[in-house]
Design an enzyme around this catalytic site. Structure first.
Site, PDB file in Angstrom:
ATOM      1  N   ASP A  91       0.863  -1.187   0.000  1.00 14.14           N
ATOM      2  CA  ASP A  91       0.000   0.000   0.000  1.00 14.14           C
ATOM      3  C   ASP A  91       0.898   1.236   0.000  1.00 14.14           C
ATOM      4  O   ASP A  91       1.519   1.561   1.014  1.00 14.14           O
ATOM      5  CB  ASP A  91      -0.899   0.031   1.242  1.00 14.14           C
ATOM      6  CG  ASP A  91      -2.051  -0.958   1.182  1.00 14.14           C
ATOM      7  OD1 ASP A  91      -1.968  -1.919   0.391  1.00 14.14           O
ATOM      8  OD2 ASP A  91      -3.029  -0.771   1.933  1.00 14.14           O
ATOM      9  N   LYS A 128      -6.987   3.390  -3.099  1.00 16.98           N
ATOM     10  CA  LYS A 128      -7.334   3.376  -1.673  1.00 16.98           C
ATOM     11  C   LYS A 128      -7.585   4.797  -1.195  1.00 16.98           C
ATOM     12  O   LYS A 128      -6.868   5.719  -1.576  1.00 16.98           O
ATOM     13  CB  LYS A 128      -6.193   2.714  -0.897  1.00 16.98           C
ATOM     14  CG  LYS A 128      -6.343   2.710   0.620  1.00 16.98           C
ATOM     15  CD  LYS A 128      -5.157   1.990   1.273  1.00 16.98           C
ATOM     16  CE  LYS A 128      -5.133   2.151   2.780  1.00 16.98           C
ATOM     17  NZ  LYS A 128      -3.972   1.474   3.409  1.00 16.98           N
ATOM     18  N   LYS A 142     -10.170   0.195  -2.159  1.00 18.42           N
ATOM     19  CA  LYS A 142     -10.049  -0.052  -0.719  1.00 18.42           C
ATOM     20  C   LYS A 142     -10.514   1.163   0.073  1.00 18.42           C
ATOM     21  O   LYS A 142     -10.031   2.272  -0.142  1.00 18.42           O
ATOM     22  CB  LYS A 142      -8.603  -0.397  -0.359  1.00 18.42           C
ATOM     23  CG  LYS A 142      -8.384  -0.649   1.142  1.00 18.42           C
ATOM     24  CD  LYS A 142      -6.962  -1.123   1.413  1.00 18.42           C
ATOM     25  CE  LYS A 142      -6.664  -1.209   2.901  1.00 18.42           C
ATOM     26  NZ  LYS A 142      -5.299  -1.703   3.180  1.00 18.42           N
TER      27      LYS A 142
END
Length: 221
Positions: free
Chosen positions: A90, A152, A181
């Site tokens: 991430d 995300k 996400k």
């Protein structure tokens, strides 16, 4: 819906201890969460604790939480994390460059991590609370162009987290084939379901157990 299998069980605070990582991994195995999301310093420990079950991934964060490292530093962080056992990445994009309209740097930054990951799944964190809707859309388009697997919403360390409105915008922009996400402020089942209904395919939360058991957490991440 396998809700537990959509949750990245998260412990990213600076003061996170070894004992807390051990508990996090034990819970992830018990509830069969998608991954544990930990800081790079804890990747090797998490990988060791989870080696009995390949289904629970080891996720870590790159350029976290500001996104202000150079692409070269983020690429090295990525390679080092994977060497230590990370199976999902991430990364925080270069927020300042996005705000400045330096889109070539934003794309190069993401692509550097994607290339360093060499097939390991990459999620790009936007920090939506600092962005306009147009900037969110641009970030999503650049993430797809650079080869990322997921977009995300947030780090959980800024002024706001995931919103249903932003999840819808991100899903509409990236289309059906890229993951979305939701992270930051998802504390219970109802909140998680709202994000999933809006298009999220992964939830990042330290409140994973509360989410799957119908409880509520006061955690900001």
């Amino acid at each position: 819906m396998n809700l537990a299998g959509m949750i990245d069980h998260t412990a990213l605070k600076a003061e996170t201890s070894r004992a807390q990582i051990e508990t996090l991994c034990k819970e992830a195995l018990e509830y069969k969460f998608a991954s544990v999301c930990v800081n790079p310093t804890n990747v090797a420990l998490a990988a060791e604790l989870l080696k009995s079950d390949d289904a629970v991934k080891v996720c870590t964060v790159i350029g976290f939480p500001l996104g202000a490292n150079t692409p070269e530093v983020k690429a090295f962080e990525t390679q080092d994390a994977i060497k230590n056992g990370a199976t999902e990445i991430d990364m925080v994009l270069n927020i300042g460059a996005l705000k400045d309209g330096d889109l070539s740097l934003v794309e190069r930054d993401i692509r550097a991590v994607v290339e360093a990951a060499n097939g390991t799944l990459v999620k790009v964190i936007f920090e939506n609370c600092l962005l306009t809707k147009e900037e969110i859309k641009t970030a999503a388009e650049l993430s797809v162009k650079a080869g990322a697997d997921f977009v995300k919403t947030s780090t959980g360390f800024s002024t706001g987290g995931a919103t249903v409105e932003d999840i819808r915008l991100m899903r509409e922009t990236v289309g059906p084939d890229i993951g979305v996400k939701a992270s930051g402020g998802v504390r219970d089942f109802e909140g998680a379901k709202a994000m999933i209904d809006a298009g999220a395919t992964r939830i990042g939360a330290s409140a994973g157990i509360a989410i799957v058991t119908g409880g509520t957490s006061d955690s900001d991440y």
